[in-house]
Motif scaffolding. Structure first.
Motif, PDB file in Angstrom:
ATOM      1  N   ASP A  64       4.352  17.133  17.338  1.00  8.38           N
ATOM      2  CA  ASP A  64       3.498  15.984  17.054  1.00  8.38           C
ATOM      3  C   ASP A  64       2.893  16.074  15.663  1.00  8.38           C
ATOM      4  OD1 ASP A  64       1.952  18.184  17.819  1.00  8.38           O
ATOM      5  OD2 ASP A  64       0.368  16.938  18.687  1.00  8.38           O
ATOM      6  N   GLU A  65       2.544  17.290  15.253  1.00 10.28           N
ATOM      7  CA  GLU A  65       1.967  17.466  13.922  1.00 10.28           C
ATOM      8  C   GLU A  65       3.038  17.333  12.845  1.00 10.28           C
ATOM      9  OE1 GLU A  65      -1.107  17.556  11.395  1.00 10.28           O
ATOM     10  OE2 GLU A  65      -1.322  17.697  13.580  1.00 10.28           O
ATOM     11  N   MET A  66       4.256  17.752  13.160  1.00  8.05           N
ATOM     12  CA  MET A  66       5.362  17.559  12.224  1.00  8.05           C
ATOM     13  C   MET A  66       5.565  16.067  11.961  1.00  8.05           C
ATOM     14  SD  MET A  66       7.814  18.836  10.341  1.00  8.05           S
ATOM     15  CE  MET A  66       8.338  20.465  10.915  1.00  8.05           C
ATOM     16  N   GLN A  67       5.516  15.257  13.021  1.00  6.31           N
ATOM     17  CA  GLN A  67       5.656  13.816  12.845  1.00  6.31           C
ATOM     18  C   GLN A  67       4.512  13.255  12.005  1.00  6.31           C
ATOM     19  OE1 GLN A  67       8.255  11.591  13.917  1.00  6.31           O
ATOM     20  NE2 GLN A  67       7.110  10.411  12.399  1.00  6.31           N
ATOM     21  N   MET A  68       3.309  13.764  12.225  1.00 12.91           N
ATOM     22  CA  MET A  68       2.167  13.325  11.441  1.00 12.91           C
ATOM     23  C   MET A  68       2.373  13.638   9.960  1.00 12.91           C
ATOM     24  SD  MET A  68      -0.876  11.988  11.199  1.00 12.91           S
ATOM     25  CE  MET A  68      -1.577  11.945  12.858  1.00 12.91           C
ATOM     26  N   ALA A  69       2.851  14.836   9.646  1.00  9.82           N
ATOM     27  CA  ALA A  69       3.081  15.216   8.252  1.00  9.82           C
ATOM     28  C   ALA A  69       4.153  14.342   7.612  1.00  9.82           C
ATOM     29  CB  ALA A  69       3.482  16.694   8.175  1.00  9.82           C
ATOM     30  N   ILE A  70       5.225  14.074   8.342  1.00 14.09           N
ATOM     31  CA  ILE A  70       6.289  13.208   7.826  1.00 14.09           C
ATOM     32  C   ILE A  70       5.743  11.811   7.574  1.00 14.09           C
ATOM     33  CG2 ILE A  70       8.469  12.083   8.420  1.00 14.09           C
ATOM     34  CD1 ILE A  70       9.241  14.680   9.883  1.00 14.09           C
ATOM     35  N   ASP A  71       4.946  11.318   8.521  1.00 11.71           N
ATOM     36  CA  ASP A  71       4.329   9.996   8.354  1.00 11.71           C
ATOM     37  C   ASP A  71       3.517   9.936   7.065  1.00 11.71           C
ATOM     38  OD1 ASP A  71       5.410   9.293  10.762  1.00 11.71           O
ATOM     39  OD2 ASP A  71       3.519   9.225  11.857  1.00 11.71           O
ATOM     40  N   LEU A  72       2.696  10.945   6.844  1.00 15.55           N
ATOM     41  CA  LEU A  72       1.799  10.942   5.688  1.00 15.55           C
ATOM     42  C   LEU A  72       2.560  11.046   4.370  1.00 15.55           C
ATOM     43  CD1 LEU A  72      -1.023  13.258   7.061  1.00 15.55           C
ATOM     44  CD2 LEU A  72      -1.202  10.805   6.600  1.00 15.55           C
ATOM     45  N   LEU A  73       3.667  11.767   4.373  1.00 14.85           N
ATOM     46  CA  LEU A  73       4.392  12.021   3.123  1.00 14.85           C
ATOM     47  C   LEU A  73       5.477  10.999   2.819  1.00 14.85           C
ATOM     48  CD1 LEU A  73       4.711  15.924   3.275  1.00 14.85           C
ATOM     49  CD2 LEU A  73       3.045  14.554   2.010  1.00 14.85           C
ATOM     50  N   THR A  74       5.732  10.083   3.743  1.00 19.74           N
ATOM     51  CA  THR A  74       6.804   9.106   3.496  1.00 19.74           C
ATOM     52  C   THR A  74       6.301   7.671   3.406  1.00 19.74           C
ATOM     53  OG1 THR A  74       7.266   8.937   5.881  1.00 19.74           O
ATOM     54  CG2 THR A  74       8.573  10.513   4.613  1.00 19.74           C
ATOM     55  N   THR A  75       5.022   7.450   3.563  1.00 20.10           N
ATOM     56  CA  THR A  75       4.481   6.093   3.521  1.00 20.10           C
ATOM     57  C   THR A  75       4.332   5.629   2.080  1.00 20.10           C
ATOM     58  OG1 THR A  75       3.279   6.458   5.578  1.00 20.10           O
ATOM     59  CG2 THR A  75       2.572   4.605   4.221  1.00 20.10           C
ATOM     60  N   ASN A  76       4.889   4.449   1.780  1.00 20.77           N
ATOM     61  CA  ASN A  76       4.864   3.922   0.412  1.00 20.77           C
ATOM     62  C   ASN A  76       4.214   2.550   0.379  1.00 20.77           C
ATOM     63  OD1 ASN A  76       6.466   6.132  -0.748  1.00 20.77           O
ATOM     64  ND2 ASN A  76       8.095   5.304   0.520  1.00 20.77           N
ATOM     65  N   GLU A  77       3.838   2.129  -0.817  1.00 17.56           N
ATOM     66  CA  GLU A  77       3.160   0.844  -0.987  1.00 17.56           C
ATOM     67  C   GLU A  77       4.073  -0.312  -0.604  1.00 17.56           C
ATOM     68  OE1 GLU A  77       0.897  -1.711  -4.490  1.00 17.56           O
ATOM     69  OE2 GLU A  77       2.622  -0.467  -4.999  1.00 17.56           O
ATOM     70  N   THR A  78       3.497  -1.298   0.036  1.00 17.04           N
ATOM     71  CA  THR A  78       4.213  -2.524   0.333  1.00 17.04           C
ATOM     72  C   THR A  78       3.210  -3.660   0.404  1.00 17.04           C
ATOM     73  OG1 THR A  78       5.755  -3.592   1.880  1.00 17.04           O
ATOM     74  CG2 THR A  78       4.039  -2.209   2.843  1.00 17.04           C
ATOM     75  N   TYR A  79       3.691  -4.883   0.267  1.00 17.40           N
ATOM     76  CA  TYR A  79       2.806  -6.035   0.399  1.00 17.40           C
ATOM     77  C   TYR A  79       3.653  -7.276   0.663  1.00 17.40           C
ATOM     78  CZ  TYR A  79       3.881  -6.002  -4.658  1.00 17.40           C
ATOM     79  OH  TYR A  79       4.516  -5.933  -5.880  1.00 17.40           O
ATOM     80  N   PHE A  80       2.994  -8.341   1.101  1.00 19.69           N
ATOM     81  CA  PHE A  80       3.694  -9.573   1.443  1.00 19.69           C
ATOM     82  C   PHE A  80       4.321 -10.212   0.203  1.00 19.69           C
ATOM     83  CE2 PHE A  80       0.699  -9.066   4.937  1.00 19.69           C
ATOM     84  CZ  PHE A  80       1.471  -9.409   6.035  1.00 19.69           C
ATOM     85  N   TYR A  81       5.517 -10.751   0.389  1.00 21.34           N
ATOM     86  CA  TYR A  81       6.265 -11.447  -0.670  1.00 21.34           C
ATOM     87  C   TYR A  81       6.444 -10.585  -1.922  1.00 21.34           C
ATOM     88  CZ  TYR A  81       6.642 -15.777   1.900  1.00 21.34           C
ATOM     89  OH  TYR A  81       6.993 -16.718   2.850  1.00 21.34           O
TER      90      TYR A  81
END
Length: 268
Positions: A64-81
């Motif tokens: 579960d913590e491995m998934q948390m670390a992957i989540d934190l390190l792979t999230t990138n900026e995005t926005y509508f349109y």
């Protein structure tokens, strides 16, 4: 760097570089050292750990913590349109040419917190209404997918969404939800999400008419790019449209695709 964030050594950083490359195919340059330290610092504090090496060792014992670390390190900026010319191309060139009577399927293959698939859904809702269409969004991060499924966003993040679109496809929050908006449930039911690692064999998701793979390949090494694009193209119908970010290129990555416009390709 915030004084409350402890220093990550070069050796510790290399371990996390190797981890995220192995798990997600993402290559973190040395310039991302402060980002890694900042994003993981709260997890060290949460577990009462004093070094990033201690946290790295914890990951080997906690899925579960491995998934948390992957989540934190792979999230990138995005926005509508984001990069609106791609949505113009979909509206003006792809939709008019789509075969009558066949449902349209669009895949946002690195959808992050959902702004891209919901932008697609708003466009399709405007253009096609009740006709048969579906938007599919996937990401490696379970955390951002939870946010995407909720369909709840701050109003300040609605740049690019016209007032008319907000009125037609979104519900403005009141009371405790003031300052937020919710994607209309009727639109949300047309959008489906799944956790998928593009760096692994893809699950059976059917064929798509359009695939968006935008602003994620910049984090991949060349061989990873080739493998990811190859997997996705196998899910694209003949004659389908493949769209990448404006800052990205498929030169030397995928042979046989027909360039239609900058960063827009057709599968012959």
């Amino acid at each position: 760097m915030n004084a409350s964030i402890m220093t990550i050594s070069d050796g510790e950083f290399v371990r996390f570089q190797q981890l995220i490359l192995r798990c997600a195919g993402i290559s973190l340059t040395a310039s991302k050292k402060a980002l890694v330290a900042g994003r993981l610092a709260k997890r060290l504090k949460h577990h009462g750990l004093s070094t990033y090496a201690d946290y790295y060792r914890l990951l080997s014992t906690r899925d579960d913590e491995m998934q948390m670390a992957i989540d934190l390190l792979t999230t990138n900026e995005t926005y509508f349109y984001r990069e609106p010319k791609h949505f113009d191309w979909l509206r003006d060139r792809v939709l008019p040419a789509h075969p009558q009577g066949r449902p349209l399927r669009v895949w946002s293959a690195a959808c992050s917190s959902g702004e891209e698939p919901y932008t697609l859904a708003m466009l399709l809702g405007e253009q096609w209404g009740e006709r048969a269409w579906e938007v599919f969004g996937s990401d490696i991060s379970s955390r951002v997918l939870d946010k995407a499924r909720s369909g709840l966003y701050p109003l300040q993040g609605a740049r690019g969404v016209t007032p008319a679109m907000l009125r037609s496809h979104c519900l403005k929050g009141v009371g405790a939800q003031d300052g937020w908006f919710l994607i209309d449930p009727a639109l949300r039911q047309r959008v489906h999400f799944a956790q998928i690692n593009l760096n692994e064999t893809l699950p059976e998701v059917g064929e798509f008419d359009v695939i968006f793979l935008r602003n994620v390949m910049i984090y991949f090494q060349a061989e990873t790019k080739r493998q990811v694009v190859s997997r996705l193209l196998a899910k694209l119908r003949r004659g389908g449209t493949f769209i990448i970010g404006h800052s990205e290129s498929l030169n030397g990555i995928a042979d046989g695709l027909e360039l239609q416009a900058p960063s827009v390709y057709r599968k012959p």
